[in-house]
Design an enzyme around this catalytic site. Structure first.
Site, PDB file in Angstrom:
ATOM      1  N   HIS A  38      -4.624   1.894   7.802  1.00  0.00           N
ATOM      2  CA  HIS A  38      -3.056   2.434   8.019  1.00  0.00           C
ATOM      3  C   HIS A  38      -2.913   3.295   6.380  1.00  0.00           C
ATOM      4  O   HIS A  38      -2.521   4.560   7.359  1.00  0.00           O
ATOM      5  CB  HIS A  38      -2.095   1.051   7.621  1.00  0.00           C
ATOM      6  N   GLU A  39      -3.525   3.162   5.457  1.00  0.00           N
ATOM      7  CA  GLU A  39      -2.676   4.074   4.295  1.00  0.00           C
ATOM      8  C   GLU A  39      -4.214   5.468   4.492  1.00  0.00           C
ATOM      9  O   GLU A  39      -3.915   6.554   4.198  1.00  0.00           O
ATOM     10  CB  GLU A  39      -3.373   3.590   3.037  1.00  0.00           C
TER      11      GLU A  39
ATOM     12  N   GLN B 264       3.012   9.808   0.938  1.00  0.00           N
ATOM     13  CA  GLN B 264       4.266   8.725   1.476  1.00  0.00           C
ATOM     14  C   GLN B 264       5.146   9.819  -0.006  1.00  0.00           C
ATOM     15  O   GLN B 264       6.464   8.822   0.052  1.00  0.00           O
ATOM     16  CB  GLN B 264       4.290   7.620   1.255  1.00  0.00           C
TER      17      GLN B 264
ATOM     18  N   GLY C 202       0.968  -1.344  -0.094  1.00  0.00           N
ATOM     19  CA  GLY C 202      -0.332   0.152   0.019  1.00  0.00           C
ATOM     20  C   GLY C 202       0.770   1.590  -0.012  1.00  0.00           C
ATOM     21  O   GLY C 202       2.159   1.171   0.853  1.00  0.00           O
TER      22      GLY C 202
ATOM     23  N   HIS D  79      -2.513   7.952   7.033  1.00  0.00           N
ATOM     24  CA  HIS D  79      -1.227   8.779   6.088  1.00  0.00           C
ATOM     25  C   HIS D  79      -2.238   9.866   5.550  1.00  0.00           C
ATOM     26  O   HIS D  79      -1.636  11.067   5.743  1.00  0.00           O
ATOM     27  CB  HIS D  79      -1.118   8.131   4.925  1.00  0.00           C
TER      28      HIS D  79
ATOM     29  N   CYS E  32       6.126   0.601   7.631  1.00  0.00           N
ATOM     30  CA  CYS E  32       5.727   1.391   6.483  1.00  0.00           C
ATOM     31  C   CYS E  32       6.691   1.310   5.693  1.00  0.00           C
ATOM     32  O   CYS E  32       7.823   1.284   6.650  1.00  0.00           O
ATOM     33  CB  CYS E  32       5.142   2.514   7.717  1.00  0.00           C
ATOM     34  N   LEU E  33       6.191   2.438   4.382  1.00  0.00           N
ATOM     35  CA  LEU E  33       7.553   2.274   3.889  1.00  0.00           C
ATOM     36  C   LEU E  33       8.379   3.655   4.366  1.00  0.00           C
ATOM     37  O   LEU E  33       9.672   3.912   4.047  1.00  0.00           O
ATOM     38  CB  LEU E  33       6.973   2.176   2.666  1.00  0.00           C
TER      39      LEU E  33
HETATM   40 ZN    ZN Z   1       3.025   3.690   6.101  1.00  0.00          ZN
END
Ligand code: ZN
Length: 209
Positions: A149-150, A64, A59, A153, A107-108
């Site tokens: 989660h997304e 991000q 995701g 963000h 998380c990236l």
């Molecule tokens: Zn994340």
């Protein structure tokens, strides 16, 4: 302040898309609903999928990749050949939540950190897809978790904000390391200063929000 649309459009098209790392200011930015979806936007989403696969994510939210727009992408398989698993959620809303469950997340934007997060077990959501169609689904399991989660963000919330104090403490050293590495890159000039980040976000918003 007047903003030249053409300049903003070029800013978006020429963007060297990259995943920004904690504590980049855009990760704390509350992203804005999109009013226009056009071919430039669809191209941008395509580049986001490529980047997500390169980074081995499932995701990726607009924040991000340093964009101020309210959308994110998901492919739970993480497999670029599984095109039918690719989803784009534009201007998403969570309509209702049920139950709760815990599972490990990463998380990236926070490389090297994994922790157990409590999330709603089931959600009802609504969003628009790339064709401009409204989608309204009930999600559970990993899909519900990834969506939440997304979605977080887009409001500038990170999964480390949702940890119990003990779990937050367990990852504190690594979070501090990321912050000092980032500060070092700002000093070295390889990351922009906060005021430059915010100016750019305002330009991009003028284009699509
Ligand atoms: Zn994340």
């Amino acid at each position: 302040m007047a903003i030249d649309r053409k300049t903003a459009r070029n800013a978006e098209a020429d963007m060297d898309l990259r995943v920004v790392r904690y504590p980049h200011p855009t990760l704390r930015y509350k992203s804005k609903p999109i009013r226009r979806v056009d071919s430039d936007f669809r191209a941008l989403v395509g580049r986001m999928f490529e980047l997500m696969y390169e980074e081995r994510g499932i995701g990726l939210a607009a924040n991000q990749v340093d964009l101020p727009y309210r959308f994110f992408i998901i492919n739970l398989s993480g497999d670029p050949t599984q095109k039918d698993e690719e989803f784009v959620f534009i201007n998403p809303e969570i309509l209702s939540r049920k139950g709760s469950e815990e599972d490990t997340e990463g998380c990236l934007s926070l490389p090297g950190i994994n922790a157990v997060v409590r999330r709603s077990a089931e959600i009802d959501m609504v969003a628009y897809n790339l064709k401009g169609e409204e989608i309204q689904w009930r999600l559970k399991g990993l899909f519900a978790r990834a969506f939440q989660h997304e979605y977080d963000h887009l409001d500038g919330t990170l999964f480390i904000d949702r940890l119990t104090p003990t779990r937050r403490w367990a990852v504190a050293d690594r979070v501090d390391d990321l912050a000092s590495e980032y500060a070092g890159r700002v000093i070295a000039g390889s990351e922009p200063r906060e005021e430059d980040v915010l100016r750019r976000l305002a330009e991009l918003e003028a284009l699509r929000v």
